[in-house]
Every structure is written in C-alpha cells, then in structure tokens.
Design a protein around this motif. Sequence first.
Motif, short mmCIF file in Angstrom:
data_model
loop_
_atom_site.label_atom_id
_atom_site.label_comp_id
_atom_site.label_asym_id
_atom_site.label_seq_id
_atom_site.Cartn_x
_atom_site.Cartn_y
_atom_site.Cartn_z
N ALA A 27 -36.00 96.57 -11.80
CA ALA A 27 -36.50 95.31 -12.33
C ALA A 27 -35.87 94.12 -11.61
O ALA A 27 -36.56 93.14 -11.27
N SER A 28 -34.57 94.19 -11.38
CA SER A 28 -33.89 93.09 -10.68
C SER A 28 -34.44 92.91 -9.28
O SER A 28 -34.67 91.78 -8.81
N GLU A 29 -34.67 94.03 -8.61
CA GLU A 29 -35.21 93.99 -7.25
C GLU A 29 -36.61 93.40 -7.24
O GLU A 29 -36.95 92.58 -6.38
N VAL A 30 -37.42 93.80 -8.19
CA VAL A 30 -38.80 93.31 -8.26
C VAL A 30 -38.83 91.81 -8.54
O VAL A 30 -39.56 91.06 -7.90
N VAL A 31 -38.05 91.37 -9.52
CA VAL A 31 -38.05 89.95 -9.88
C VAL A 31 -37.58 89.09 -8.70
O VAL A 31 -38.17 88.05 -8.39
N LYS A 32 -36.52 89.52 -8.03
CA LYS A 32 -36.02 88.77 -6.89
C LYS A 32 -37.07 88.69 -5.78
O LYS A 32 -37.32 87.61 -5.22
N GLY A 77 -46.09 81.79 -1.19
CA GLY A 77 -47.52 81.84 -1.48
C GLY A 77 -48.11 83.23 -1.44
O GLY A 77 -49.33 83.41 -1.34
N VAL A 78 -47.26 84.26 -1.55
CA VAL A 78 -47.72 85.65 -1.51
C VAL A 78 -47.68 86.21 -2.93
O VAL A 78 -46.63 86.19 -3.58
N GLY A 79 -48.80 86.72 -3.42
CA GLY A 79 -48.87 87.19 -4.80
C GLY A 79 -48.74 88.68 -4.97
O GLY A 79 -48.44 89.17 -6.06
N ALA A 80 -48.94 89.46 -3.91
CA ALA A 80 -48.86 90.92 -3.99
C ALA A 80 -48.10 91.44 -2.78
O ALA A 80 -48.32 90.99 -1.65
N PHE A 81 -47.21 92.39 -3.02
CA PHE A 81 -46.36 92.92 -1.95
C PHE A 81 -45.85 94.28 -2.41
O PHE A 81 -46.11 94.72 -3.55
N ALA A 82 -45.10 94.95 -1.56
CA ALA A 82 -44.60 96.29 -1.88
C ALA A 82 -43.09 96.27 -2.08
O ALA A 82 -42.37 95.57 -1.37
N VAL A 83 -42.63 97.02 -3.08
CA VAL A 83 -41.21 97.27 -3.30
C VAL A 83 -41.03 98.78 -3.41
O VAL A 83 -41.63 99.43 -4.27
N ARG A 84 -40.25 99.34 -2.51
CA ARG A 84 -40.02 100.80 -2.47
C ARG A 84 -41.34 101.56 -2.38
O ARG A 84 -41.53 102.61 -3.01
N GLY A 85 -42.27 101.00 -1.66
CA GLY A 85 -43.54 101.68 -1.45
C GLY A 85 -44.52 101.55 -2.60
O GLY A 85 -45.56 102.21 -2.61
N ILE A 86 -44.19 100.71 -3.59
CA ILE A 86 -45.06 100.51 -4.75
C ILE A 86 -45.57 99.07 -4.75
O ILE A 86 -44.79 98.13 -4.56
N MET A 87 -46.88 98.90 -4.94
CA MET A 87 -47.46 97.57 -4.96
C MET A 87 -46.99 96.78 -6.18
O MET A 87 -47.01 97.27 -7.30
N ASP A 91 -47.43 93.06 -8.21
CA ASP A 91 -48.14 91.79 -8.38
C ASP A 91 -47.65 91.17 -9.69
O ASP A 91 -46.64 91.61 -10.26
N ALA A 92 -48.34 90.17 -10.20
CA ALA A 92 -47.85 89.43 -11.36
C ALA A 92 -47.60 90.31 -12.60
O ALA A 92 -46.56 90.16 -13.26
N PRO A 93 -48.52 91.22 -12.98
CA PRO A 93 -48.26 92.04 -14.17
C PRO A 93 -47.02 92.93 -14.03
O PRO A 93 -46.27 93.11 -14.99
N VAL A 94 -46.82 93.48 -12.83
CA VAL A 94 -45.65 94.33 -12.60
C VAL A 94 -44.37 93.50 -12.68
O VAL A 94 -43.37 93.91 -13.27
N ALA A 95 -44.40 92.31 -12.10
CA ALA A 95 -43.24 91.42 -12.16
C ALA A 95 -42.95 90.99 -13.59
O ALA A 95 -41.78 90.88 -13.99
N ALA A 96 -44.00 90.75 -14.37
CA ALA A 96 -43.81 90.35 -15.77
C ALA A 96 -43.13 91.47 -16.56
O ALA A 96 -42.28 91.21 -17.42
N ARG A 97 -43.51 92.71 -16.29
CA ARG A 97 -42.86 93.84 -16.97
C ARG A 97 -41.40 93.95 -16.56
O ARG A 97 -40.53 94.21 -17.40
N ALA A 98 -41.10 93.70 -15.29
CA ALA A 98 -39.72 93.73 -14.83
C ALA A 98 -38.89 92.65 -15.53
O ALA A 98 -37.76 92.90 -15.96
N GLN A 99 -39.46 91.47 -15.67
CA GLN A 99 -38.76 90.39 -16.38
C GLN A 99 -38.53 90.77 -17.84
O GLN A 99 -37.48 90.47 -18.42
N GLN A 100 -39.51 91.43 -18.43
CA GLN A 100 -39.40 91.86 -19.83
C GLN A 100 -38.25 92.85 -20.00
O GLN A 100 -37.48 92.76 -20.96
#
Length: 296
Positions: free
Chosen positions: A246-251, A260-270, A272-281
């Motif tokens: 979660a920390s890695e994703v949020v950062k 200005g980039v809304g979607a990217f990969a972390v550890r080979g996983i896409m 985007d905003a919903p995934v980042a929101a879950r990480a923040q949660q």
Amino acid sequence: MHPAMMFVPGSAPDKLAKIPSLPGDALLLDLEDSVAASAKATARALVAEALTRFGTVRPLWVRVNAFSTELLYDDLEAVTVGGLEGINLPKVESARELHLVDWLLSALERRRGLACGTVRLMATIESALGLQRVEEIASAVPRLARLCFGAADFSRDLGLDWPPPDGQLPFTVLQAKATLVQASAAAGLEAPHDGASGEFRDLDRLAMEASAAHALGFSGKHAIHPAQVPVIEAAFRPSEQQLRWASEVVKAFEQHAAEGVGAFAVRGIMVDAPVAARAQQLLRQAQAPGSRDERT
C-alpha cells in the motif's frame, strides 16, 4: 474501527467489574442470550451501573432483547445513560423496528440530557426474513452504524446444522454474508461484523472463520472469550506485506499523478485510481486507533 467486540454477560457483576482490563477496543454488554429470563431485571441494573462507571474508559455497547419480546422497552429505558456508545438490536426483521427504536432512543436522549443521535445502533440479521429485507433495514435510520450477522439463528431458521459439522460454511450462509456486505456498502454503512464463534477453545477454527469473513468484506467479528480477541484482531489487521504494498502504491500514485499519469504498473500489476484508493484505505485502517469518536 473495532475488529473484535467481546460480549460480557450483563448478569455477571464479577465480569462487569473487569471491564477496564478486558481485551479489545469495544465491549458488548449483553442483556439477551447470555442472561436467564429470571435475571433480566438484575442485569439491566448492573449494566446501567457499569455504563456509568466505565463508559468514559472505553466504548461500551449493549445488546438488548429483540423487538419481538416484551423486554426491549425496559432494556432501553434502563441503559440509555451517559457512557452508552450504542445499542445492538438482535433478530431485526424490518426497517419499522429500527424506526421505532430510533424514536424511543430520541425520547430517552432528550429525557437524559443527551444530544440527539448520541446512541448509535447495530442491527443483527439472524433470519431469512431479515435477510430478504436487509436493504431497507440498512438505510432505515441515520443512527445505524453497521449490520451484524448471527449465523446460529440464521442456520436454525433455514434448517441447517450450526456449527457446520465439516467446518465449511454452507453456500446459503456465505451468500447471506455477502448480501450483508453489499447492502452495507450501498447504504453507506461501515462493513458488517460477523457473529461469535461458540467453539471458543478452537482458536484455529476461529482464525479460519475470521479470515473468511474478512475476505468476504466484513470489518470485524464478535467474541465470547478473551482468548478470541487477539485472534480476531490479527485476522482483520492489514498484514505487513499489505502495508508495504500500500505504501509503495500510494507513493507511486502521487508521483505519477504529479506528472499527469493516471495508470501505471507496480510490481507488474496495473495501478489506477481505485487501486490507489484501496491502498490509502489500508494505510488509514492500520493507523486508526479505536476510540469513542471513531465511527466503529
């Protein structure tokens, strides 16, 4: 957030006296199943005294008797005092029950000098009829904090063995639990709480039950013994691996958003905003202590 809420029998003064030292962030003082019919009046007085003594120490909820009984009004009248965090109403089968309890609580709050809405509600679904009406129940009154699920009574209503002999939850029970999670989210409630495991000496089975409930979207589980509390808390606490992710994703999300980039990969996983929101949660969940001010 209170992942483990332990029941304390309202008719047991020795156990009520231990409230400050019992494990868990919040407790459920019980006037229902753990109290014999002959001890209901005594239990009300003991619970009211405990609320007055210990209500400022930690969040204290009271499980009252069901709407269908002749005991509910006396329960509410006795325990709606300063120090009461909320009421757990069992065996709820209609929004009307919550409307009437809400009206009674509002009148009692005014009489006791409490701000309207101070006393919150949890509604336990324990029957097929309650499940059928869960959407209207979930959105019935503003003071409703969350739903709970009572597997033992629900299973009895459907003619199912409880606990399940093979340890595996029947599909109908899993389906019911999933329905509570969905209804809670749709109504803007906190995720529901699972009922207690009666086999309090089998902590391995409890861990499996709690983990399964967490995987379905529940936010906690009731306990009936102090030894169950740390097991439940561990099952609903984000793991170190989850928090690192979660920390890695949020950062990374913040860095990419600035570019200005809304979607990217972390550890080979896409991501985007919903995934980042879950990480923040997850990070908020790990940081939030249990408190009376928190929406449990």
